[in-house]
Design an enzyme around this catalytic site. Structure first.
Site, PDB file in Angstrom:
ATOM      1  N   CYS A  54       1.414   3.263  11.551  1.00  0.00           N
ATOM      2  CA  CYS A  54       2.412   2.935  10.537  1.00  0.00           C
ATOM      3  C   CYS A  54       2.664   4.176   9.685  1.00  0.00           C
ATOM      4  O   CYS A  54       1.916   5.152   9.775  1.00  0.00           O
ATOM      5  CB  CYS A  54       1.951   1.766   9.680  1.00  0.00           C
ATOM      6  SG  CYS A  54       0.500   2.091   8.654  1.00  0.00           S
ATOM      7  N   HIS A  59       0.838  -1.190   0.000  1.00  0.00           N
ATOM      8  CA  HIS A  59       0.000   0.000   0.000  1.00  0.00           C
ATOM      9  C   HIS A  59       0.873   1.240   0.000  1.00  0.00           C
ATOM     10  O   HIS A  59       2.043   1.197   0.379  1.00  0.00           O
ATOM     11  CB  HIS A  59      -0.939   0.018   1.205  1.00  0.00           C
ATOM     12  CG  HIS A  59      -0.234  -0.109   2.518  1.00  0.00           C
ATOM     13  ND1 HIS A  59       0.202  -1.316   3.015  1.00  0.00           N
ATOM     14  CD2 HIS A  59       0.115   0.805   3.456  1.00  0.00           C
ATOM     15  CE1 HIS A  59       0.789  -1.137   4.187  1.00  0.00           C
ATOM     16  NE2 HIS A  59       0.744   0.146   4.475  1.00  0.00           N
TER      17      HIS A  59
END
Length: 669
Positions: free
Chosen positions: A183, A66
């Protein structure tokens, strides 16, 4: 809102090669082919760059590469179901289901909430089993759509975890843990780690509440929830926002991927840390949570931004100051006059007059001076970052550089950082066409905010602030006698007040800001630095001494913390006293302030100087009159230790029950 996934974004039962890069490239081609990204190479490069930070394989035969990319025009999910699984770094083997999550740089919150919900759904076995059993691309699209629409949860919420305003109702004896997951992109790992931890906690009978610091928004844990927690888990790859809210709690900190791969182990590690008096604890100050609440008013936001700027500035100053001190140690104080010439014209094979020591002294001094040159830009840049996130960094650094150029110094950096942050945050709120959103955070906001903030510094604020800075420096340089002692007393009281918190940091920032202006003819900034460092060492040393002088007044855990506090205090880490203050704030804090204030006053009275901004006893070579420095600390330490013992014995509402020498004492009324 357009669909997150369409049939043309699904590749069913294909062999896409043996490397993650080939799978990612094919999925990037699908995204571009569907008209959801402008070009393949940028999207492919951004996804690979994210993959290089942390492998995206997760247990269960899944992978979720991603990224955020300027090439992406709308949030998109592409899926490949592989006939030949590919190793994406998961502990349990290669992946046969690979999802590429692609988000624009300026994706709106609603789309990001959908992506977050999808990431959490991937941790549920029935959903992934249905994806593997699906016969057609349309069936895959229907499955995904069913889990991402609607989106009933509040931003930042976690299915299966408690996120609310009050602690959840639990039975007596149930252990409570809080966790933060985050993250770098804040799209997938953040929410998957939260889901995994929640499931593991439920299986272990532990009450867990998770705060997800991701792209879908942030709902901070209630201070009462944090206060009731036995331990905290930080499963993060980035800094924890509002870390000071968890001050004093036993902590387990790991990369975010371990929250996905090993949630049960992390829960057990946190439970063990809660029972271990020597466990690592979150640094910071007691009672700082109020500043981090989502309902903070403007003044609180400004304070938080200033503290963020100072915390990011400190490494530049600490490293630079120590290098300058080493330069003086090796090359003498005259090194300032020849450092530029020596570093440019000499080398280890062409030594200057004075030999290797002069050469190394010049190199260390110059590296340190260049590091110190980032003081104001870093301060301004990260103040702006705290207000406007990443789009504020560049305008903040530029405004800080302008402040330094105009001689506005530390105060100018604060003003420039606030201006840049407010300008960037204001432009980020503008409603712009979709095609322009990806350019906003990387081009338009930095450009316009730099013009606004730096323009105001040049045209309006820089000159007056520079005059104020000059007057302040002249005042400090002229301080002698009673006025210098009073300043040392005030700074010492501030250092002992909240042990690494906002007041402590203000005093410390005041000291380090002046280091760049100190000279042999103007040693007042070095004297202030010595006073602040000495005062900041007193609280942990005093608590350590108190546990030795009258150990029956302290619990077993406090005695163990006292052993560690010796080293923490000697290293100038004021947070070493936090466990004591957390347990007995109204006795420990006043005692700490008195001793620290006396030490600061004595240091200023004796003219002790420190050219290093950190390090405590271990930078003795950078401290003139080191014996007097140590004596001031010793006096303050004894005063605080005796005072805290006195307060614990006599300043009580109930009689003290003194335990024997081997048993823990009950001391907190």
């Amino acid at each position: 809102m357009s669909s997150l996934i369409t049939p043309e974004l699904v590749a069913l039962d294909m062999n896409l090669g043996a490397a993650p890069s080939s799978v990612i490239r094919h999925l990037a081609e699908l995204v571009v082919g569907a008209g959801r990204a402008t070009e393949i190479e940028s999207l492919y490069a951004d996804a690979l760059a994210r993959e290089a930070k942390t492998a995206t394989g997760i247990p269960g035969g899944l992978a979720i590469p991603h990224c955020r990319s300027a090439a992406v025009t709308e949030p998109t999910l592409a899926l490949a179901r592989l006939t030949s699984p590919v190793d994406f770094g998961a502990a349990d083997g290669p992946a046969d289901l690979v999802f590429l999550i692609a988000a624009p740089e300026g994706a709106d919150q609603e789309h990001l909430k959908i992506l977050a919900k999808l990431a959490r759904s991937l941790m549920k076995a029935p959903f992934t089993a249905a994806l593997r059993a699906a016969k057609t691309q349309a069936e895959i699209v229907e499955l995904v759509t069913s889990v991402v629409s609607p989106v009933p949860e509040a931003a930042g919420g976690v299915a299966g975890a408690h996120v609310g305003s009050t602690p959840s109702a639990t039975s007596v004896g149930t252990k409570r843990i809080v966790a933060v997951t985050a993250c770098p992109t804040g799209i997938a790992h953040t929410y998957m780690a939260a889901e995994s931890l929640a499931a593991a906690a439920k299986a272990a009978g532990v009450d867990l509440q998770v705060e997800t610091q991701g792209s879908a928004g942030l709902t901070m844990l209630d201070p009462a929830v944090i206060a009731a927690a036995d331990a905290v888990i930080f499963a993060v790859d980035v800094d924890v926002r509002g870390r000071e809210r968890f001050a004093g709690k036993p902590v387990i900190q790991v990369p975010v991927k371990r929250g996905i791969d090993e949630p049960a182990k992390l829960i057990q590690d946190a439970l063990a840390a809660a029972q271990n008096p020597n466990a690592r604890r979150v640094g910071g100050t007691v009672g700082a949570a109020e500043a981090a609440e989502t309902s903070e008013h403007f003044g609180q936001k400004v304070r938080r931004a200033l503290l963020t700027g100072v915390s990011y500035m400190i490494p530049f100053v600490a490293g630079g100051g120590l290098l300058i001190a080493l330069g003086f140690l090796l090359g003498g104080y005259e090194i300032t006059e020849v450092a530029d010439t020596v570093t440019l014209q000499n080398s280890p094979f062409n030594l200057p007059e004075g030999g290797m020591l002069t050469y190394l002294g010049a190199v260390f001094f110059k590296i340190g001076a260049l590091s110190m040159g980032f003081l104001v830009p870093a301060l301004a840049g990260y103040i702006a970052y705290a207000i406007a996130d990443r789009p504020g960094i560049a305008p903040g650094f530029v405004a800080g550089a302008v402040a330094g150029f105009m001689g506005a110094g530390f105060l100018g950096g604060i003003a420039g950082g606030l201006l840049a942050g407010l300008a960037a945050a204001s432009f980020a709120k503008l409603d712009v066409p979709r095609w322009l959103r990806s350019l906003m955070p990387v081009v338009i906001i930095p450009l316009v905010a730099s013009i606004v903030a730096s323009g105001l510094m040049f045209l309006v604020l820089g000159g007056p602030i520079a005059l104020l800075t000059t007057a302040l420096n002249e005042w400090l340089s002229g301080m002698t006698g009673a006025s210098a002692i009073l300043l040392g007393l005030i700074l010492g009281l501030m250092m002992g007040f909240d042990l690494g918190g906002p007041v402590n940091k203000v005093a410390y920032a005041f000291a380090v800001a002046g280091l760049g202006t100190a000279t042999l003819a103007n040693q007042a900034p070095w004297e202030i630095m010595a006073a602040v460092m000495a005062a900041g060492m007193v609280p942990p040393l005093a608590m350590a001494l108190a546990t030795v002088l009258d150990r029956r007044l302290f619990t077993v855990a406090e005695r163990e913390n006292g052993k560690a506090a010796w080293l923490l205090g000697a290293s100038f880490i004021s947070e070493g006293a936090i466990p004591f203050a957390a347990a007995d704030v109204f006795r420990v804090i006043p005692a700490s302030m008195v001793g620290a204030g006396v030490t600061g006053a004595l240091s200023m009275a004796w003219g002790v100087t420190s050219k290093a901004p950190h390090g405590g006893m271990f930078v003795f070579f950078a401290i003139d009159s080191f014996l007097l420095f140590a004596l001031a600390i010793a006096i303050g330490t004894v005063i605080s230790a005796l005072l805290v013992i006195t307060l614990k014995r006599y300043a009580r509402k109930t009689p003290l029950v003194v335990a024997d020498a081997t048993a823990p004492a009950l001391v907190n009324a």
